[in-house]
Design a protein around this motif. Sequence first.
Motif, PDB file in Angstrom:
ATOM      1  N   MET A  72      17.615  -6.410  -3.547  1.00 31.74           N
ATOM      2  CA  MET A  72      17.297  -6.423  -2.121  1.00 31.74           C
ATOM      3  C   MET A  72      16.700  -5.085  -1.688  1.00 31.74           C
ATOM      4  O   MET A  72      15.695  -5.039  -0.991  1.00 31.74           O
ATOM      5  N   THR A  73      17.350  -3.998  -2.122  1.00 32.58           N
ATOM      6  CA  THR A  73      16.902  -2.667  -1.737  1.00 32.58           C
ATOM      7  C   THR A  73      15.512  -2.382  -2.292  1.00 32.58           C
ATOM      8  O   THR A  73      14.647  -1.851  -1.610  1.00 32.58           O
ATOM      9  N   GLU A  74      15.300  -2.772  -3.547  1.00 35.56           N
ATOM     10  CA  GLU A  74      14.042  -2.451  -4.215  1.00 35.56           C
ATOM     11  C   GLU A  74      12.899  -3.397  -3.848  1.00 35.56           C
ATOM     12  O   GLU A  74      11.776  -2.978  -3.644  1.00 35.56           O
ATOM     13  N   TYR A  75      13.198  -4.701  -3.764  1.00 40.16           N
ATOM     14  CA  TYR A  75      12.114  -5.687  -3.652  1.00 40.16           C
ATOM     15  C   TYR A  75      12.105  -6.523  -2.382  1.00 40.16           C
ATOM     16  O   TYR A  75      11.241  -7.376  -2.214  1.00 40.16           O
ATOM     17  N   VAL A  76      13.093  -6.355  -1.523  1.00 42.64           N
ATOM     18  CA  VAL A  76      13.125  -7.211  -0.333  1.00 42.64           C
ATOM     19  C   VAL A  76      13.110  -6.408   0.969  1.00 42.64           C
ATOM     20  O   VAL A  76      12.321  -6.690   1.856  1.00 42.64           O
ATOM     21  N   MET A  77      13.968  -5.405   1.049  1.00 37.00           N
ATOM     22  CA  MET A  77      14.133  -4.744   2.329  1.00 37.00           C
ATOM     23  C   MET A  77      13.033  -3.731   2.644  1.00 37.00           C
ATOM     24  O   MET A  77      12.630  -2.963   1.785  1.00 37.00           O
ATOM     25  N   CYS A  78      12.589  -3.752   3.908  1.00 37.08           N
ATOM     26  CA  CYS A  78      11.621  -2.767   4.374  1.00 37.08           C
ATOM     27  C   CYS A  78      12.343  -1.438   4.582  1.00 37.08           C
ATOM     28  O   CYS A  78      13.401  -1.399   5.196  1.00 37.08           O
ATOM     29  N   VAL A  79      11.763  -0.347   4.048  1.00 38.63           N
ATOM     30  CA  VAL A  79      12.420   0.959   4.225  1.00 38.63           C
ATOM     31  C   VAL A  79      12.252   1.471   5.650  1.00 38.63           C
ATOM     32  O   VAL A  79      13.030   2.281   6.119  1.00 38.63           O
ATOM     33  N   GLY A  80      11.224   0.971   6.328  1.00 39.84           N
ATOM     34  CA  GLY A  80      10.958   1.430   7.690  1.00 39.84           C
ATOM     35  C   GLY A  80      11.920   0.845   8.705  1.00 39.84           C
ATOM     36  O   GLY A  80      12.588   1.559   9.437  1.00 39.84           O
ATOM     37  N   CYS A  81      11.997  -0.502   8.739  1.00 36.74           N
ATOM     38  CA  CYS A  81      12.770  -1.134   9.808  1.00 36.74           C
ATOM     39  C   CYS A  81      13.952  -1.944   9.280  1.00 36.74           C
ATOM     40  O   CYS A  81      14.651  -2.593  10.042  1.00 36.74           O
ATOM     41  N   LYS A  82      14.196  -1.898   7.970  1.00 37.90           N
ATOM     42  CA  LYS A  82      15.323  -2.600   7.339  1.00 37.90           C
ATOM     43  C   LYS A  82      15.234  -4.125   7.441  1.00 37.90           C
ATOM     44  O   LYS A  82      16.212  -4.823   7.222  1.00 37.90           O
ATOM     45  N   SER A  83      14.061  -4.610   7.791  1.00 37.10           N
ATOM     46  CA  SER A  83      13.880  -6.054   7.872  1.00 37.10           C
ATOM     47  C   SER A  83      13.734  -6.624   6.464  1.00 37.10           C
ATOM     48  O   SER A  83      13.274  -5.945   5.546  1.00 37.10           O
ATOM     49  N   SER A  84      14.176  -7.862   6.286  1.00 40.49           N
ATOM     50  CA  SER A  84      13.957  -8.494   4.990  1.00 40.49           C
ATOM     51  C   SER A  84      12.853  -9.543   5.117  1.00 40.49           C
ATOM     52  O   SER A  84      12.651 -10.367   4.240  1.00 40.49           O
ATOM     53  N   ASP A  85      12.125  -9.493   6.220  1.00 44.74           N
ATOM     54  CA  ASP A  85      11.047 -10.434   6.468  1.00 44.74           C
ATOM     55  C   ASP A  85       9.735  -9.833   5.962  1.00 44.74           C
ATOM     56  O   ASP A  85       8.901  -9.386   6.726  1.00 44.74           O
ATOM     57  N   ASP A  86       9.621  -9.781   4.646  1.00 44.72           N
ATOM     58  CA  ASP A  86       8.378  -9.255   4.107  1.00 44.72           C
ATOM     59  C   ASP A  86       7.922 -10.002   2.869  1.00 44.72           C
ATOM     60  O   ASP A  86       8.641 -10.828   2.325  1.00 44.72           O
ATOM     61  N   ILE A  87       6.714  -9.715   2.485  1.00 45.23           N
ATOM     62  CA  ILE A  87       6.078 -10.477   1.414  1.00 45.23           C
ATOM     63  C   ILE A  87       5.831  -9.582   0.208  1.00 45.23           C
ATOM     64  O   ILE A  87       5.353  -8.451   0.346  1.00 45.23           O
ATOM     65  N   LEU A  88       6.164 -10.100  -0.951  1.00 44.20           N
ATOM     66  CA  LEU A  88       5.917  -9.381  -2.203  1.00 44.20           C
ATOM     67  C   LEU A  88       4.630  -9.936  -2.794  1.00 44.20           C
ATOM     68  O   LEU A  88       4.515 -11.125  -3.038  1.00 44.20           O
ATOM     69  N   SER A  89       3.658  -9.074  -2.983  1.00 44.10           N
ATOM     70  CA  SER A  89       2.407  -9.561  -3.545  1.00 44.10           C
ATOM     71  C   SER A  89       1.961  -8.667  -4.686  1.00 44.10           C
ATOM     72  O   SER A  89       2.324  -7.490  -4.761  1.00 44.10           O
ATOM     73  N   LYS A  90       1.180  -9.236  -5.577  1.00 46.01           N
ATOM     74  CA  LYS A  90       0.695  -8.504  -6.733  1.00 46.01           C
ATOM     75  C   LYS A  90      -0.780  -8.203  -6.522  1.00 46.01           C
ATOM     76  O   LYS A  90      -1.578  -9.113  -6.290  1.00 46.01           O
ATOM     77  N   GLU A  91      -1.117  -6.926  -6.555  1.00 48.96           N
ATOM     78  CA  GLU A  91      -2.514  -6.533  -6.369  1.00 48.96           C
ATOM     79  C   GLU A  91      -2.857  -5.499  -7.423  1.00 48.96           C
ATOM     80  O   GLU A  91      -2.176  -4.488  -7.551  1.00 48.96           O
ATOM     81  N   ASN A  92      -3.916  -5.746  -8.156  1.00 44.66           N
ATOM     82  CA  ASN A  92      -4.350  -4.814  -9.198  1.00 44.66           C
ATOM     83  C   ASN A  92      -3.201  -4.399 -10.121  1.00 44.66           C
ATOM     84  O   ASN A  92      -2.984  -3.228 -10.383  1.00 44.66           O
ATOM     85  N   ARG A  93      -2.448  -5.359 -10.559  1.00 45.64           N
ATOM     86  CA  ARG A  93      -1.330  -5.170 -11.488  1.00 45.64           C
ATOM     87  C   ARG A  93      -0.184  -4.354 -10.901  1.00 45.64           C
ATOM     88  O   ARG A  93       0.684  -3.882 -11.608  1.00 45.64           O
ATOM     89  N   MET A  94      -0.200  -4.163  -9.594  1.00 41.01           N
ATOM     90  CA  MET A  94       0.880  -3.446  -8.923  1.00 41.01           C
ATOM     91  C   MET A  94       1.537  -4.419  -7.943  1.00 41.01           C
ATOM     92  O   MET A  94       0.872  -5.290  -7.400  1.00 41.01           O
ATOM     93  N   PHE A  95       2.836  -4.241  -7.735  1.00 40.39           N
ATOM     94  CA  PHE A  95       3.514  -5.060  -6.738  1.00 40.39           C
ATOM     95  C   PHE A  95       3.632  -4.292  -5.429  1.00 40.39           C
ATOM     96  O   PHE A  95       3.990  -3.113  -5.425  1.00 40.39           O
ATOM     97  N   PHE A  96       3.280  -4.977  -4.346  1.00 40.27           N
ATOM     98  CA  PHE A  96       3.387  -4.371  -3.025  1.00 40.27           C
ATOM     99  C   PHE A  96       4.299  -5.202  -2.141  1.00 40.27           C
ATOM    100  O   PHE A  96       4.296  -6.433  -2.213  1.00 40.27           O
ATOM    101  N   LEU A  97       5.057  -4.491  -1.334  1.00 38.84           N
ATOM    102  CA  LEU A  97       5.936  -5.132  -0.382  1.00 38.84           C
ATOM    103  C   LEU A  97       5.344  -4.866   0.997  1.00 38.84           C
ATOM    104  O   LEU A  97       5.172  -3.721   1.401  1.00 38.84           O
ATOM    105  N   ARG A  98       5.013  -5.959   1.691  1.00 38.49           N
ATOM    106  CA  ARG A  98       4.448  -5.797   3.032  1.00 38.49           C
ATOM    107  C   ARG A  98       5.386  -6.382   4.069  1.00 38.49           C
ATOM    108  O   ARG A  98       5.706  -7.565   4.024  1.00 38.49           O
ATOM    109  N   CYS A  99       5.771  -5.553   5.011  1.00 39.22           N
ATOM    110  CA  CYS A  99       6.709  -5.983   6.043  1.00 39.22           C
ATOM    111  C   CYS A  99       5.983  -6.777   7.125  1.00 39.22           C
ATOM    112  O   CYS A  99       4.942  -6.361   7.619  1.00 39.22           O
ATOM    113  N   GLN A 100       6.560  -7.916   7.471  1.00 37.40           N
ATOM    114  CA  GLN A 100       5.961  -8.761   8.506  1.00 37.40           C
ATOM    115  C   GLN A 100       6.389  -8.313   9.904  1.00 37.40           C
ATOM    116  O   GLN A 100       5.845  -8.770  10.887  1.00 37.40           O
TER     117      GLN A 100
END
Length: 122
Positions: A72-100
């Motif tokens: 959850m801490t690494e792949y789900v939770m937003c470090v900014g607002c602690k929301s778990s409403d975000d999307i994990l996407s793969k871009e250029n062989r890197m994983f990005f977590l984008r907070c909604q």
Amino acid sequence: MKPPQVLREGTKKTIFVNFMDLCKTMHRQAEHVMAFLLAELGTTGSRDGQQRLICKGRFLPKVFEGVLRRYMTEYVMCVGCKSSDDILSKENRMFFLRCQQCGSARSVAPIKAGFVARIEKA
Ligand SMILES: [Zn+2]
């Protein structure tokens, strides 16, 4: 999040019964959660017909809970607002977590490839 429901099968296997439920709660693909979980536990495993996760070895529910918390801490939770409403996407062989909620994004560590290879063999 609900606590992990764990059963022991014989002396060598542990069944994570509500694995899929927890993946859905976190809005994450079962394959990704499973790769992380097995890598952290240092074991191999597979999903059965009922979508339960069968792990090799004996693990207490507490152990699963701890690993899921790290997930959850690494792949789900937003470090900014602690929301778990975000999307994990793969871009250029890197994983990005984008907070909604707040729109912030960060890159996350890929799960070690060695362990993924081990899962495929299992
Ligand atoms: Zn956020």
